[in-house]
Design a protein around this motif. Structure first.
Motif, mmCIF file in Angstrom:
data_model
loop_
_atom_site.group_PDB
_atom_site.id
_atom_site.type_symbol
_atom_site.label_atom_id
_atom_site.label_comp_id
_atom_site.label_asym_id
_atom_site.label_seq_id
_atom_site.Cartn_x
_atom_site.Cartn_y
_atom_site.Cartn_z
ATOM 1 N N MET A 23 0.832 -1.197 0.000
ATOM 2 C CA MET A 23 0.000 0.000 0.000
ATOM 3 C C MET A 23 0.874 1.257 0.000
ATOM 4 O O MET A 23 0.599 2.207 -0.731
ATOM 5 C CB MET A 23 -0.919 0.007 1.223
ATOM 6 N N VAL A 24 1.933 1.262 0.780
ATOM 7 C CA VAL A 24 2.825 2.417 0.848
ATOM 8 C C VAL A 24 3.575 2.601 -0.466
ATOM 9 O O VAL A 24 3.696 3.721 -0.971
ATOM 10 C CB VAL A 24 3.806 2.264 2.031
ATOM 11 N N ILE A 25 4.035 1.505 -1.044
ATOM 12 C CA ILE A 25 4.836 1.586 -2.263
ATOM 13 C C ILE A 25 3.986 2.004 -3.461
ATOM 14 O O ILE A 25 4.398 2.835 -4.262
ATOM 15 C CB ILE A 25 5.532 0.236 -2.531
ATOM 16 N N THR A 26 2.793 1.454 -3.596
ATOM 17 C CA THR A 26 1.979 1.715 -4.784
ATOM 18 C C THR A 26 0.875 2.737 -4.548
ATOM 19 O O THR A 26 0.085 3.001 -5.459
ATOM 20 C CB THR A 26 1.332 0.411 -5.281
ATOM 21 N N GLY A 27 0.820 3.331 -3.384
ATOM 22 C CA GLY A 27 -0.287 4.225 -3.030
ATOM 23 C C GLY A 27 -0.462 5.411 -3.953
ATOM 24 O O GLY A 27 -1.571 5.711 -4.388
ATOM 25 N N ARG A 28 0.612 6.107 -4.268
ATOM 26 C CA ARG A 28 0.498 7.308 -5.111
ATOM 27 C C ARG A 28 0.029 6.965 -6.510
ATOM 28 O O ARG A 28 -0.804 7.652 -7.098
ATOM 29 C CB ARG A 28 1.834 8.033 -5.172
ATOM 30 N N ARG A 29 0.565 5.885 -7.064
ATOM 31 C CA ARG A 29 0.181 5.487 -8.426
ATOM 32 C C ARG A 29 -1.289 5.081 -8.477
ATOM 33 O O ARG A 29 -2.023 5.466 -9.386
ATOM 34 C CB ARG A 29 1.057 4.333 -8.904
ATOM 35 N N VAL A 30 -1.733 4.335 -7.473
ATOM 36 C CA VAL A 30 -3.125 3.876 -7.452
ATOM 37 C C VAL A 30 -4.071 5.066 -7.289
ATOM 38 O O VAL A 30 -5.103 5.140 -7.970
ATOM 39 C CB VAL A 30 -3.335 2.833 -6.331
ATOM 40 N N ARG A 31 -3.730 6.001 -6.409
ATOM 41 C CA ARG A 31 -4.570 7.192 -6.248
ATOM 42 C C ARG A 31 -4.637 7.994 -7.538
ATOM 43 O O ARG A 31 -5.691 8.519 -7.904
ATOM 44 C CB ARG A 31 -4.065 8.056 -5.100
ATOM 45 N N GLU A 33 -4.347 6.770 -10.600
ATOM 46 C CA GLU A 33 -5.196 6.019 -11.531
ATOM 47 C C GLU A 33 -6.666 6.209 -11.201
ATOM 48 O O GLU A 33 -7.494 6.385 -12.091
ATOM 49 C CB GLU A 33 -4.843 4.533 -11.489
ATOM 50 N N ILE A 34 -7.004 6.169 -9.916
ATOM 51 C CA ILE A 34 -8.391 6.376 -9.499
ATOM 52 C C ILE A 34 -8.842 7.786 -9.871
ATOM 53 O O ILE A 34 -9.939 7.982 -10.391
ATOM 54 C CB ILE A 34 -8.551 6.116 -7.985
ATOM 55 N N HIS A 35 -7.988 8.763 -9.633
ATOM 56 C CA HIS A 35 -8.323 10.150 -9.943
ATOM 57 C C HIS A 35 -8.571 10.323 -11.441
ATOM 58 O O HIS A 35 -9.548 10.960 -11.847
ATOM 59 C CB HIS A 35 -7.202 11.080 -9.476
ATOM 60 N N SER A 36 -7.701 9.760 -12.269
ATOM 61 C CA SER A 36 -7.862 9.931 -13.713
ATOM 62 C C SER A 36 -9.102 9.204 -14.220
ATOM 63 O O SER A 36 -9.819 9.719 -15.077
ATOM 64 C CB SER A 36 -6.621 9.470 -14.453
ATOM 65 N N SER A 37 -9.378 8.018 -13.699
ATOM 66 C CA SER A 37 -10.565 7.296 -14.162
ATOM 67 C C SER A 37 -11.847 7.994 -13.714
ATOM 68 O O SER A 37 -12.816 8.062 -14.481
ATOM 69 C CB SER A 37 -10.551 5.843 -13.688
#
Length: 56
Positions: A23-31, A33-37
């Protein structure tokens, strides 16, 4: 018996620690992706246009 309990405890602890680390490592990328979608969805959903959303 203590060694067995220690190994079992460490194995059980590894699962939440690995989830937290992921969660810490991939958190920024996932957020991002969610924001763009959600942004894309907001522009194309239900016949709303981008100019109509900007008027609010």
């Amino acid at each position: 018996m203590f060694t067995f309990a220690l190994i079992l405890s460490l194995a059980c602890l590894a699962i939440p620690v690995s989830v937290f680390a992921r969660m810490v490592i991939t958190g920024r990328r996932v957020r991002a992706e969610i924001h763009s979608s959600m942004s894309m969805h907001r522009r194309t959903c239900c016949g709303h246009s981008a100019t109509r959303d900007a008027d609010r």
